[in-house]
Enzyme design. Structure first.
Site, PDB file in Angstrom:
ATOM      1  N   LYS A   1       0.851  -1.070   0.124  1.00 38.23           N
ATOM      2  CA  LYS A   1       0.334  -0.108   0.102  1.00 38.23           C
ATOM      3  C   LYS A   1       1.106   1.381  -0.116  1.00 38.23           C
ATOM      4  CE  LYS A   1      -1.924   3.283   2.318  1.00 38.23           C
ATOM      5  NZ  LYS A   1      -1.499   4.716   2.350  1.00 38.23           N
TER       6      LYS A   1
ATOM      7  N   GLU B   1       9.922   1.595  10.424  1.00 34.30           N
ATOM      8  CA  GLU B   1      10.928   2.622  10.233  1.00 34.30           C
ATOM      9  C   GLU B   1       9.933   4.668  10.202  1.00 34.30           C
ATOM     10  OE1 GLU B   1      13.154   5.522   9.502  1.00 34.30           O
ATOM     11  OE2 GLU B   1      12.390   4.921   7.307  1.00 34.30           O
TER      12      GLU B   1
ATOM     13  N   CYS C   1      13.305  11.747   7.011  1.00 38.26           N
ATOM     14  CA  CYS C   1      13.891  11.136   8.434  1.00 38.26           C
ATOM     15  C   CYS C   1      15.361  11.226   9.150  1.00 38.26           C
ATOM     16  CB  CYS C   1      12.749   9.983   8.570  1.00 38.26           C
ATOM     17  SG  CYS C   1      13.662   8.555   7.231  1.00 38.26           S
TER      18      CYS C   1
ATOM     19  N   GLU D   1       9.747  16.420  14.905  1.00 39.23           N
ATOM     20  CA  GLU D   1      10.466  16.655  13.137  1.00 39.23           C
ATOM     21  C   GLU D   1       9.995  17.374  12.623  1.00 39.23           C
ATOM     22  OE1 GLU D   1      11.514  12.299  10.433  1.00 39.23           O
ATOM     23  OE2 GLU D   1       9.622  12.705  11.801  1.00 39.23           O
TER      24      GLU D   1
END
Length: 464
Positions: free
Chosen positions: A170, A245, A279, A371
């Site tokens: 997906k 992750e 990331c 983040e």
């Protein structure tokens, strides 16, 4: 852009169950470039059933033959490299040069590494009077993000195939076109029907259905920590394996005596690459007090070279653009010194954000803890090496980082004390075989190389 109007399930493109679609928008000019089906739980179920049916045959396929199919997949991706790069540029907004080298080139490299690993990996070993077998875990539900759309697909699918697993993918709804291209490539490479399946759709619908499906043995997810928690909870309730992750807030630590100009320039390039949508980006630069202002000046000069629309692309969508601009405003509000960029949109059209550098950032500030996922660098001051280590480890994340020192031994000694999964020493090069993954809230498990392959294996011992 070419877009299929169905799902790739069981080796064929078949119509979606529902009629809803997802528009694919070019973030550089805000124009619709295609649409894909919005998959439902019924589409996911069909894909999982196809993967389940294909699993016994693929698991029993000799590793050398699996390696050959992955090698063929690599070759198809290499032959279609130009098309891949153009597709990623169109749906992600990545500058063409970055699309060619990173978005198209790295997945080819990673696929090739798993073709070699599948042929050489020790799937069984002797331990005393036992034979230990490493067997495929089963059906993998892979949920991938938009920031490195093909790389993240290959980093999950290639090791899963090498292990003998079958896959339902997906992809992110913002970048589904390159996923469709990848599905075509699996067919060209001769993968048996049902070994790889693709369902496009929204995360809360298709993604959740895939994570919850009882026919999925492992969920591999890359994305935000918040969604990772939800997937982990769902998988935990079903005693299902996960590989996560997640987010990062990585530190770029410049120790006294390091080559300051090189460390700053490489650090700025790292943060600005892919418009900051990485990331593992080194979004916190730590510099000793004696050289702090020199580093700030170097960073301001370096970031001026990153012109929106040229070396820096747009963010993926309007929501992400607003989010990053909000963080920039928050940095100003909390007292950080703006030395480059700012919250104003640099272009009238497209989801661009000005490459931004903050100085006088303290560890407690929002921009030093959360983040941002955009082209925003925070520069923090430290007093001594122990203070630098404290600041580097002072977040909930632990995905990546960098250390610069006068010699490698000094940098390694510091890196050993960092709470993070991967550290580049004095500008260390990317290694597709090195394990990638995080400590703390940056995730569970590893990707790439033999450690990435082991995520898709389970262990059986036979005693004699």
């Amino acid at each position: 852009m070419k877009a299929h109007d169905g799902m790739y399930i069981g080796g064929t493109w078949r119509p979606a169950v529902g009629q809803d679609t997802i528009a694919v928008v070019n973030p550089a000019d805000e124009q619709v470039i295609g649409q894909v089906p919005a998959g439902t739980a019924e589409d996911v179920d069909a894909a999982v059933r196809a993967a389940r049916a294909a699993f016994p045959g693929w698991a029993a396929t000799p590793p050398a033959e699996r390696a050959a199919r992955i090698g063929a997949l690599r070759d198809v991706l290499a032959a279609r490299r130009g098309e891949i790069a153009e597709t990623v540029t169109a749906e992600l907004g990545s500058p063409p040069a970055l699309s060619q080298v990173v978005h198209a080139g790295v997945p080819i490299l990673v696929a090739g590494s798993y073709a070699e690993l599948a042929a050489t990996y020790a799937f069984e070993e002797k331990l005393g009077n036992s034979t230990v077998l490493l067997e495929p875990v089963g059906v993998v539900g892979a949920i991938t993000p938009w920031n490195y759309p093909l790389h993240q697909i290959v980093a999950k699918v290639a090791p899963a195939l090498a292990a003998g697993c079958t896959v339902v993918l997906k992809p992110a709804e913002d970048t589904p076109l390159v996923a469709q291209l990848f599905a075509e490539a699996t067919a060209e490479a001769g993968l048996p029907d049902g070994v790889f399946n693709l369902v496009t759709g929204l995360g809360p619908v298709a993604g959740q259905a895939l994570a919850e499906h009882e026919g999925v043995d492992l969920v591999s997810f890359t994305g935000s920590t918040a969604v990772g928690r939800q997937i982990g909870a769902t998988a935990g309730a079903a005693v299902k394996r996960v590989a996560l992750e997640l987010g990062g807030k990585s530190a770029n630590v410049i120790l006294p005596g390091a080559d300051l100009a090189k460390a700053v320039n490489v650090g700025v390039a790292n943060v600005m690459s892919n418009s900051g949508q990485t990331c593992s980006a080194w979004t916190r630069m730590l510099v000793d007090a004696d050289r702090y202002e020199e580093a700030v000046a170097l960073a301001a000069a370096a970031v001026a070279k990153y012109v929106p629309g040229e070396r820096v692309g747009p963010l993926v969508n309007a929501k992400q653009q607003a989010r990053v601009r909000g963080y920039i405003e928050k940095g100003i509000e909390e007292g950080a010194r703006l030395v480059a960029g700012g919250p104003e949109a640099p272009k009238e059209q497209g989801y661009y954000v000005s490459p931004t550098v903050f100085a006088d950032v303290t560890p407690a500030m929002t921009i030093a803890q959360e983040e941002i996922f955009g082209p925003v660098l925070s520069i923090l001051r430290y007093e001594d090496v122990d203070d630098a280590l404290r600041i580097a480890n002072d977040t909930v994340y632990g995905l990546a980082g960098a250390v610069w020192a006068a010699d490698d031994a000094e940098a390694v000694a510091f890196a050993r004390r960092m709470d993070t999964g991967q550290v580049d020493i004095n500008g260390g090069r990317f290694n597709p075989l090195a394990p990638f993954g995080g400590y703390k809230q940056s995730g569970v498990g590893r990707e790439l190389g033999p450690h990435g392959l082991s995520e898709y294996l389970q262990t059986k011992s036979l005693q004699f």
